[in-house]
Design an enzyme around this catalytic site. Structure first.
Site, short mmCIF file in Angstrom:
data_model
loop_
_atom_site.label_atom_id
_atom_site.label_comp_id
_atom_site.label_asym_id
_atom_site.label_seq_id
_atom_site.Cartn_x
_atom_site.Cartn_y
_atom_site.Cartn_z
N ARG A 240 -0.79 2.81 -28.04
CA ARG A 240 -0.23 4.03 -27.46
C ARG A 240 0.34 3.67 -26.10
NH1 ARG A 240 -0.18 5.89 -31.83
NH2 ARG A 240 -1.19 7.77 -32.62
N GLU A 269 7.27 8.87 -23.89
CA GLU A 269 7.84 8.57 -25.20
C GLU A 269 8.61 9.79 -25.68
OE1 GLU A 269 5.80 7.44 -29.28
OE2 GLU A 269 5.38 5.96 -27.72
N HIS A 288 8.61 3.44 -31.83
CA HIS A 288 7.35 3.85 -32.47
C HIS A 288 7.46 3.81 -34.00
CE1 HIS A 288 3.44 6.24 -31.61
NE2 HIS A 288 3.32 5.46 -32.68
P1 NAD Z 1 -9.85 1.53 -35.00
O1 NAD Z 1 -10.66 2.71 -34.59
O2 NAD Z 1 -10.17 0.85 -36.30
O3 NAD Z 1 -9.91 0.40 -33.84
C1 NAD Z 1 -9.90 0.70 -32.49
C2 NAD Z 1 -10.83 -0.31 -31.82
O4 NAD Z 1 -10.73 -0.13 -30.40
C3 NAD Z 1 -12.33 -0.09 -32.19
O5 NAD Z 1 -12.89 -1.28 -32.64
C4 NAD Z 1 -12.95 0.37 -30.87
O6 NAD Z 1 -14.28 -0.08 -30.73
C5 NAD Z 1 -12.03 -0.26 -29.85
N1 NAD Z 1 -12.07 0.37 -28.54
C6 NAD Z 1 -12.18 1.69 -28.24
N2 NAD Z 1 -12.20 1.87 -26.90
C7 NAD Z 1 -12.09 0.63 -26.35
C8 NAD Z 1 -12.04 0.16 -25.02
N3 NAD Z 1 -12.14 0.99 -23.99
N4 NAD Z 1 -11.93 -1.19 -24.83
C9 NAD Z 1 -11.82 -2.04 -25.87
N5 NAD Z 1 -11.90 -1.66 -27.16
C10 NAD Z 1 -12.01 -0.32 -27.39
O7 NAD Z 1 -8.34 2.00 -34.96
P2 NAD Z 1 -7.07 1.32 -35.66
O8 NAD Z 1 -6.86 1.93 -37.00
O9 NAD Z 1 -7.19 -0.16 -35.53
O10 NAD Z 1 -5.91 1.88 -34.69
C11 NAD Z 1 -5.92 1.56 -33.32
C12 NAD Z 1 -4.91 2.42 -32.58
O11 NAD Z 1 -3.60 1.99 -32.92
C13 NAD Z 1 -4.94 3.90 -32.96
O12 NAD Z 1 -5.86 4.62 -32.18
C14 NAD Z 1 -3.52 4.36 -32.71
O13 NAD Z 1 -3.41 4.95 -31.44
C15 NAD Z 1 -2.71 3.07 -32.75
N6 NAD Z 1 -1.76 3.04 -33.88
C16 NAD Z 1 -0.43 2.97 -33.61
C17 NAD Z 1 0.47 2.91 -34.66
C18 NAD Z 1 1.95 2.82 -34.40
O14 NAD Z 1 2.72 3.41 -35.13
N7 NAD Z 1 2.39 2.08 -33.40
C19 NAD Z 1 0.02 2.92 -35.99
C20 NAD Z 1 -1.34 2.99 -36.21
C21 NAD Z 1 -2.23 3.06 -35.16
#
Ligand code: NAD
Length: 333
Positions: A240, A269, A288
């Site tokens: 994000r 964005e 995005h």
């Molecule tokens: P997920 O929940 O499987 O993984 C997120 C990880 O981040 C978890 O392991 C969590 O423990 C860790 N985390 C949380 N807070 C943290 C911190 N302060 N420091 C370090 N680690 C921390 O989620 P995911 O499915 O892997 O997706 C991750 C993120 O990617 C989503 O939240 C979303 O915002 C973003 N995303 C973006 C797109 C895009 O189109 N660009 C697509 C999918 C997801």
């Protein structure tokens, strides 16, 4: 009894839309741009379900505008930072999201951006298009090697691990920072080493961000973080936008304190066309498109529709971002 009224905040792939049309009285926002705030507030009035996108801020005002019959919010994304989750939970409104189905597609984009920034692919393509390609140049567009380099993954969840799987094929040394999964068994399998954030920033040649946007992760990559990175480092953000401080990023790239960056997500964005970031040769920005493959968007639409319909029936959402709503029994149907 009539069909439940729902608001769908954009035209989504037919895999989901068809399911919604079958069973709901659906008001589908037809435009390319999201509904303006006032339009959103008026369209949700009286609905039982909202299918939102990450461009729609769903907060207490929207929930109030909808009214007390609102019983489900289904987001077409895995991230739910556009929704006031605490407020929805307080009102016992389950919030659906789409984890898993977009993991590989988003990891593909993160890896593509990493390679593109390292090997200056966008810059090279522009150079050719501008008619500047005169000869093979021994010093032309020199980049950084990806194979064998150190990769730092911030957030070792679904997408972070999927990027690590790709990195193994490039013989990369994998470091990760994730305070919530220090003992992750997948890390051993992937040969990934758990480190603190400072070590990751200092030792990585490539840094890729995969944490959710939360108060803790907002501007996690700031001036100090950039000052710890190698001058040859490449930063990739497909999580994000607000996780990276855009002004600090501009300074780091402009002064060549890091080698390059590539962003799928920005703050704000979309990025305004006159953003100083867009004047930099060592930055790639794409709009995005992390989950933007035909197959994945179809799966996301279906999943979001199934969450919406389950909520309308008073059933547990298959993919719920605030399962606490079920702790004291089901939300009132
Ligand atoms: P997920 O929940 O499987 O993984 C997120 C990880 O981040 C978890 O392991 C969590 O423990 C860790 N985390 C949380 N807070 C943290 C911190 N302060 N420091 C370090 N680690 C921390 O989620 P995911 O499915 O892997 O997706 C991750 C993120 O990617 C989503 O939240 C979303 O915002 C973003 N995303 C973006 C797109 C895009 O189109 N660009 C697509 C999918 C997801």
């Amino acid at each position: 009894m009539g069909k439940p009224r729902v608001f769908v905040a954009r035209v989504i792939p037919e895999e989901g839309l068809a399911l919604i049309r079958e069973t709901c009285d659906a008001d589908i926002w037809p435009a390319e741009l999201p509904p303006a705030r006032q339009e959103l507030l008026s369209r949700v009035r009286g609905v039982e379900g909202i299918l939102s996108l990450l461009t729609d801020a769903i907060d207490a005002e929207v929930m109030d505008a909808a009214g007390p019959q609102l019983r489900v919010i289904s987001n077409l994304a895995v991230g739910v930072d556009n929704i006031d989750l605490d407020e929805a939970t307080r009102r016992k409104i389950p919030v659906g999201h789409t984890p898993g189905v977009l993991t590989e597609t988003t990891a593909d984009l993160a890896f593509a951006l990493m390679l593109a920034a390292a090997r200056r692919i966008v810059e090279g393509a522009r150079y050719v298009q501008a008619g500047r390609w005169k000869t093979w140049g021994p010093m032309l567009l020199l980049g950084q090697d990806v194979a064998g380099a150190a990769l730092g993954i911030i957030g070792f969840g679904r997408i972070g691990k999927a990027v690590a799987r790709r990195a193994r094929g490039f013989d990369m040394r994998i470091l990760y920072y994730d305070p919530y999964c220090r003992e992750d068994p997948a890390a051993q399998e992937l040969g990934a080493q758990c480190v603190d954030l400072e070590t990751l920033l200092r030792e990585s040649d490539f840094i890729t961000i995969h944490v959710p946007l939360t108060p803790q992760t907002r501007h996690m990559i700031d001036d100090r973080a950039f000052s710890l990175m190698k001058p040859t480092a490449v930063l990739v953000n497909t999580a994000r936008g607000p996780i990276v401080d855009p002004e600090a990023l501009y300074r780091a790239l402009k002064d060549h304190r890091i080698f390059a960056a590539a962003l799928d997500v920005t703050e704000p964005e979309p990025l305004p066309a006159d953003s100083p970031l867009l004047t930099l040769d060592n930055l790639i920005v794409v709009p995005h498109i992390g989950s933007a493959s035909v197959a994945t968007r179809g799966k996301m639409a279906r999943m979001a529709a199934e969450n919406l319909l389950a909520g309308l029936r008073g059933e547990r959402l298959p993919y719920c971002a605030n399962p606490q709503v079920y702790e004291a029994g089901m939300p009132s149907a």
